[in-house]
Write an enzyme that holds these catalytic residues in place. Sequence first.
Site, PDB file in Angstrom:
ATOM      1  N   LYS A  54      58.674  64.743  -7.113  1.00  0.00           N
ATOM      2  CA  LYS A  54      58.453  65.243  -5.749  1.00  0.00           C
ATOM      3  C   LYS A  54      57.129  64.704  -5.189  1.00  0.00           C
ATOM      4  O   LYS A  54      57.069  64.251  -4.048  1.00  0.00           O
ATOM      5  CB  LYS A  54      58.432  66.786  -5.744  1.00  0.00           C
ATOM      6  CG  LYS A  54      59.818  67.398  -5.814  1.00  0.00           C
ATOM      7  CD  LYS A  54      59.810  68.882  -6.120  1.00  0.00           C
ATOM      8  CE  LYS A  54      61.255  69.367  -6.321  1.00  0.00           C
ATOM      9  NZ  LYS A  54      61.358  70.701  -6.906  1.00  0.00           N
ATOM     10  N   GLN A  98      57.941  75.760  -8.004  1.00  0.00           N
ATOM     11  CA  GLN A  98      59.045  75.272  -8.827  1.00  0.00           C
ATOM     12  C   GLN A  98      59.658  76.419  -9.629  1.00  0.00           C
ATOM     13  O   GLN A  98      58.954  77.215 -10.250  1.00  0.00           O
ATOM     14  CB  GLN A  98      58.523  74.168  -9.775  1.00  0.00           C
ATOM     15  CG  GLN A  98      59.594  73.484 -10.596  1.00  0.00           C
ATOM     16  CD  GLN A  98      60.564  72.643  -9.779  1.00  0.00           C
ATOM     17  OE1 GLN A  98      60.230  72.136  -8.704  1.00  0.00           O
ATOM     18  NE2 GLN A  98      61.768  72.491 -10.273  1.00  0.00           N
ATOM     19  N   ASP A 121      61.584  75.434   0.750  1.00  0.00           N
ATOM     20  CA  ASP A 121      62.739  75.691  -0.121  1.00  0.00           C
ATOM     21  C   ASP A 121      63.798  76.525   0.588  1.00  0.00           C
ATOM     22  O   ASP A 121      64.917  76.658   0.089  1.00  0.00           O
ATOM     23  CB  ASP A 121      62.274  76.482  -1.349  1.00  0.00           C
ATOM     24  CG  ASP A 121      62.346  75.683  -2.629  1.00  0.00           C
ATOM     25  OD1 ASP A 121      63.089  74.691  -2.652  1.00  0.00           O
ATOM     26  OD2 ASP A 121      61.670  76.066  -3.588  1.00  0.00           O
TER      27      ASP A 121
END
Length: 294
Positions: A54, A98, A121
Amino acid sequence: MPAKIIDGKVIAADLRARVADEVGRVKRDHGLTPGLAVVLVGNDPASEVYVRNKAKQTEAAGMASFEHKLPADTPQKDLLALIAKLNADPAVHGILVQLPLPKGLDTQTVINAIDPAKDVDGLHPINAGRLANGLPALTPCTPLGCIILAKTVHASLQGMNAVIIGRSNLVGRPLVQLLLNENATVTIAHSRTRDLADICKRADLVLAAVGQPEMVKGNWIKPGATVIDVGINRIPGADGKNKLVGDVAYQEVLGVAGAITPVPGGVGQMTVACLLVNTLRAASAIKGLKPPSV
Ligand code: GUN
């Protein structure tokens, strides 16, 4: 005729290039450098690979990347304090924690602490609720990627019979809403669903997101259907090393489906590309700019 293979690698590279173009434009025209903060707690090896990837892709798109690595035994209050700092940081437009988090940390409390405007997200209840109500929202990246891949095969998903297998907050549930927005007819199946094979067999579009290696068999698929495989499962290969497989029995389904995403090289490629899209969208909205063209 074997199925068309939907090449996530090529499609994701094209999307990343379009994001990079837009990033160049907002930098030039508005002095805005979108910034993404990624928080990794603990040292799960798969998560470490994802997070590194990422950061690399974020920088390659011309955005600022902020990595925060915390030990597995980080107290929840310290993680919440970091999120509060990132919420207040004007250089940070996107925050991703994460998952999965180590034991001892409450995932929902952590997600709820993220400013919904920076929730790239799309997991904050505000964003999930806005999506469910058909309002503009930051949307989870993997389901966004699935829709983009499906639309490389079908210009419109309108009226298609879509069957999603799996009801997670990260994939299955937001997929329902995104497919409804595309005017598909949506069925969501899960571990308690009866006659799953029969339900799948009626689908024009199958989206498998259960985390069960090679569960979806060739005889579950209507000839010519499009199959999007979200699964990333590590199983022992013939050579004794682990290999990656999806939730779909790829070789079997290849002979029946009209189009299919491979694992690896399908949906997984799209997740990070869509994260870059969301970061650009979040940065533009925070700055009061009109939504980007990607
Ligand atoms: N772990 C696996 N996929 C994801 C994702 O899309 N977002 C986050 N935060 N964690 C993940």
